[in-house]
Design a protein around this motif. Sequence first.
Motif, PDB file in Angstrom:
ATOM      1  N   TYR A 142       0.844  -1.032  -0.027  1.00  0.00           N
ATOM      2  CA  TYR A 142      -0.053   0.078  -0.048  1.00  0.00           C
ATOM      3  C   TYR A 142       0.965   1.425  -0.098  1.00  0.00           C
ATOM      4  O   TYR A 142       0.476   2.005  -0.586  1.00  0.00           O
ATOM      5  N   ALA A 146       0.928   4.008  -3.031  1.00  0.00           N
ATOM      6  CA  ALA A 146       0.506   5.369  -2.720  1.00  0.00           C
ATOM      7  C   ALA A 146       1.631   6.534  -2.911  1.00  0.00           C
ATOM      8  O   ALA A 146       1.392   7.699  -3.003  1.00  0.00           O
ATOM      9  N   PRO A 148       4.133   8.867  -5.107  1.00  0.00           N
ATOM     10  CA  PRO A 148       4.250   9.452  -6.155  1.00  0.00           C
ATOM     11  C   PRO A 148       5.276   8.922  -6.987  1.00  0.00           C
ATOM     12  O   PRO A 148       6.508   8.925  -5.997  1.00  0.00           O
ATOM     13  N   MET A 150       7.544  10.145  -8.871  1.00  0.00           N
ATOM     14  CA  MET A 150       8.945  11.122  -8.665  1.00  0.00           C
ATOM     15  C   MET A 150       9.369  11.314  -7.345  1.00  0.00           C
ATOM     16  O   MET A 150      10.523  11.437  -7.265  1.00  0.00           O
ATOM     17  N   TRP A 151       8.618  11.157  -6.250  1.00  0.00           N
ATOM     18  CA  TRP A 151       9.064  11.175  -5.027  1.00  0.00           C
ATOM     19  C   TRP A 151       9.902   9.801  -4.802  1.00  0.00           C
ATOM     20  O   TRP A 151      11.318  10.033  -4.104  1.00  0.00           O
TER      21      TRP A 151
ATOM     22  N   LEU B 223      -2.633  11.890  -6.853  1.00  0.00           N
ATOM     23  CA  LEU B 223      -1.399  11.404  -7.723  1.00  0.00           C
ATOM     24  C   LEU B 223      -1.187  12.217  -8.949  1.00  0.00           C
ATOM     25  O   LEU B 223      -0.143  12.622  -9.226  1.00  0.00           O
ATOM     26  N   SER B 226      -0.170  15.587  -8.604  1.00  0.00           N
ATOM     27  CA  SER B 226       1.257  16.020  -8.187  1.00  0.00           C
ATOM     28  C   SER B 226       2.050  15.801  -9.393  1.00  0.00           C
ATOM     29  O   SER B 226       3.174  16.585  -9.731  1.00  0.00           O
ATOM     30  N   VAL B 263      11.519  15.899   0.960  1.00  0.00           N
ATOM     31  CA  VAL B 263      10.922  14.765   1.718  1.00  0.00           C
ATOM     32  C   VAL B 263       9.493  15.052   2.124  1.00  0.00           C
ATOM     33  O   VAL B 263       8.514  14.152   2.115  1.00  0.00           O
ATOM     34  N   GLY B 266       6.470  14.986  -0.401  1.00  0.00           N
ATOM     35  CA  GLY B 266       6.423  13.599  -1.010  1.00  0.00           C
ATOM     36  C   GLY B 266       5.935  12.556   0.053  1.00  0.00           C
ATOM     37  O   GLY B 266       4.813  11.973  -0.086  1.00  0.00           O
ATOM     38  N   ALA B 267       6.253  12.870   1.277  1.00  0.00           N
ATOM     39  CA  ALA B 267       5.772  11.917   2.461  1.00  0.00           C
ATOM     40  C   ALA B 267       4.256  12.446   2.625  1.00  0.00           C
ATOM     41  O   ALA B 267       3.505  11.358   2.722  1.00  0.00           O
ATOM     42  N   ILE B 269       2.042  13.424   0.440  1.00  0.00           N
ATOM     43  CA  ILE B 269       1.295  12.876  -0.731  1.00  0.00           C
ATOM     44  C   ILE B 269       1.030  11.488  -0.437  1.00  0.00           C
ATOM     45  O   ILE B 269      -0.119  10.670  -0.428  1.00  0.00           O
ATOM     46  N   THR B 270       2.202  10.413  -0.116  1.00  0.00           N
ATOM     47  CA  THR B 270       2.251   9.093   0.172  1.00  0.00           C
ATOM     48  C   THR B 270       1.299   8.628   1.196  1.00  0.00           C
ATOM     49  O   THR B 270       0.549   7.996   1.317  1.00  0.00           O
ATOM     50  N   VAL B 273      -2.452   9.442   0.434  1.00  0.00           N
ATOM     51  CA  VAL B 273      -2.986   8.520  -0.703  1.00  0.00           C
ATOM     52  C   VAL B 273      -3.153   6.856  -0.078  1.00  0.00           C
ATOM     53  O   VAL B 273      -4.042   6.368  -0.161  1.00  0.00           O
ATOM     54  N   GLY B 274      -1.919   6.500   0.648  1.00  0.00           N
ATOM     55  CA  GLY B 274      -1.810   5.378   1.317  1.00  0.00           C
ATOM     56  C   GLY B 274      -2.966   5.210   2.095  1.00  0.00           C
ATOM     57  O   GLY B 274      -3.533   4.130   2.650  1.00  0.00           O
TER      58      GLY B 274
END
Lengths: 331, 294
Positions: A142, A146, A148, A150-151, B223, B226, B263, B266-267, B269-270, B273-274
Amino acid sequence: MRRYFGRKLLIYGLTFFVAVTVNWMIPRFMPGDPVASMVARANVTRPEAVAAMQAYYNNLFGFDQPLWQQYLNFWAALFRGDFGLSIWLFPTPVADVITAAVPYTLGLIIPSVLLSWVVGNWFGAYAARRKLLDNTVLPIGYVLTATPYMWLAVLLAWGLGVLAGLFPVAGGYSFSLRPNWSWDFFLDLLHHWTLPFLSLFLVALGGWAIGMRNMIIYELESDYSTYLAALGAPARLIRRYAFRNAVLPQVTGLALQLGVIVAGALVTEIVFAYPGLGSLILNAIKNKDFFLLQGTFLFIVLGVLIANFIIDIVYVVVDPRTRAGMAGANA
Amino acid sequence: MTALQEVAPREREGVRREALYFAVRNGKLVTGFAIVFALLLLGLVGPLFVDASPNEYGPQPMSPPGGEHWLGTTTFGQDIFAQFVHGLRSTFVVGVIGGGIAAVIGMIVGFVAGYLGGIVDEILNMLTNIILVIPTLAVLLVINAYLGIRSVLVQGVFIGLTQWPWAARAIRAQTFSLRTREFVDLARMSGSGTGRIIAREIAPNMSSYLFMTFILLFGGSVLIASSLDFIGLGPTEGVSLGLMLQNANQWSALQLGMWWWFVPPGAAITAIVGALYVANVGLDEVFNPKLRET
């Protein structure tokens, strides 16, 4: 089977038609005067480029002609492989710019898609209904889906590239080398390819593992599994049958995910300044090179359509129902 | 994403109470929503506590996280925490608008195609399949490149307009299996119109499914947005998490070792979404008794 392929080809043909039409429509029906604003925003210093741009836009848009004529001209140019001249790399034709970049993108996408699909499915199938594994594979999966694209790419570049210094973080090959067929160059290419590949591979991996795990659980709960278990079949055999059935939706899933994967590859390439289509798009946007952008768009659509068709053929091979003309895959 | 099974129609009040009972006891659901709400709260409240406007240049460039700048500053001295909390807002806005529009279109197309069937279904299904195959990001790239001035709102609208096909397909399949049920026949016999049957008989029986579809569309929109921001087609005014990543990449935060720049966005967004995906699995277990772990 003929009907199946006929239907698919009809859809793909219509899709291509819609994509080209959209591509033709966007510059014409967006608010504002595209020619004036594009020439103004292009900010090209070379006068011959400005003149060519104006001539090209006027020629392509052909505002003196009726709309249907413009539309037909657009298609005619397309069939001649004429996408216009690139503004960014003036005066290289857009088609040439794109063909130079495509091998890099394909070299990145094809291995990462296939490997992540195979490995992801394997992990998922293995983890399903095994408490300990399931509890590790599922959360990791998961988090990975989730993330991205690019990240993860940035993190890998930072960790393995900048901090550890194991891999280069920019370019498709070292600047000191010229592309040639030597062994050195190949190794260098591979060295630069590793991180972008790894990043694409990892993000896609999670989704396949989760999908497969869910499908296997679903199959293991179905009647035929219960029946086999009641007959005393070994768990391994039941799992193998479940896997064969569970793989079919995953093949369809691959077709559905193609757009997302391509998008992921584009941004990953941008992070690593990898000389594929992603970097082309970035440069096209920076330099307001709309011909290049629209050419790349059509190219991506075409690529995705071809990939879809290949997956359809694979589906016929793996699912006997489609061969027998039964409604196995209406999808 | 997950294999969902249709929910059999039952008495509504009882179902609701039962769902709530399992919802608060479902670890995945509670954790997932807790993370999303915490970040939403940070995005709503955070900007009120930050004086600096997110894109304002400050006197202390490139400083690591510390007392004065909680998440450090960029090469231009911009406060990263300020950008972060404002960026969270844009992310949620894009998710709600993109996911919302896609869900509405997906529902209309899915319900109509699934319920009416026949030639209407053929046409709508064909349309869905066509748009499904076209890579979303590629279309959005071209559209956004031609838009001179871009805003978070417009971005959300276009994402919504391109993202609905898989939802429409899923909802169509569900509707298909519901439309031959007795209670739908009964409604038809008692003279209800198509719209009424869809709204009163079919939709409520798959409300949980619709909600889960919206969640997945929300995550997908975040996503895609971004990625668009990262390519350089983000909002021309304001901040977003994707734009922060783009700036960090563009101004070589990597090579300069400014990890605090790339960091956090991105963290976040993750995490959003996660958490939504995990909450979705939780919801699935709540609404689908077969999946519940006892």
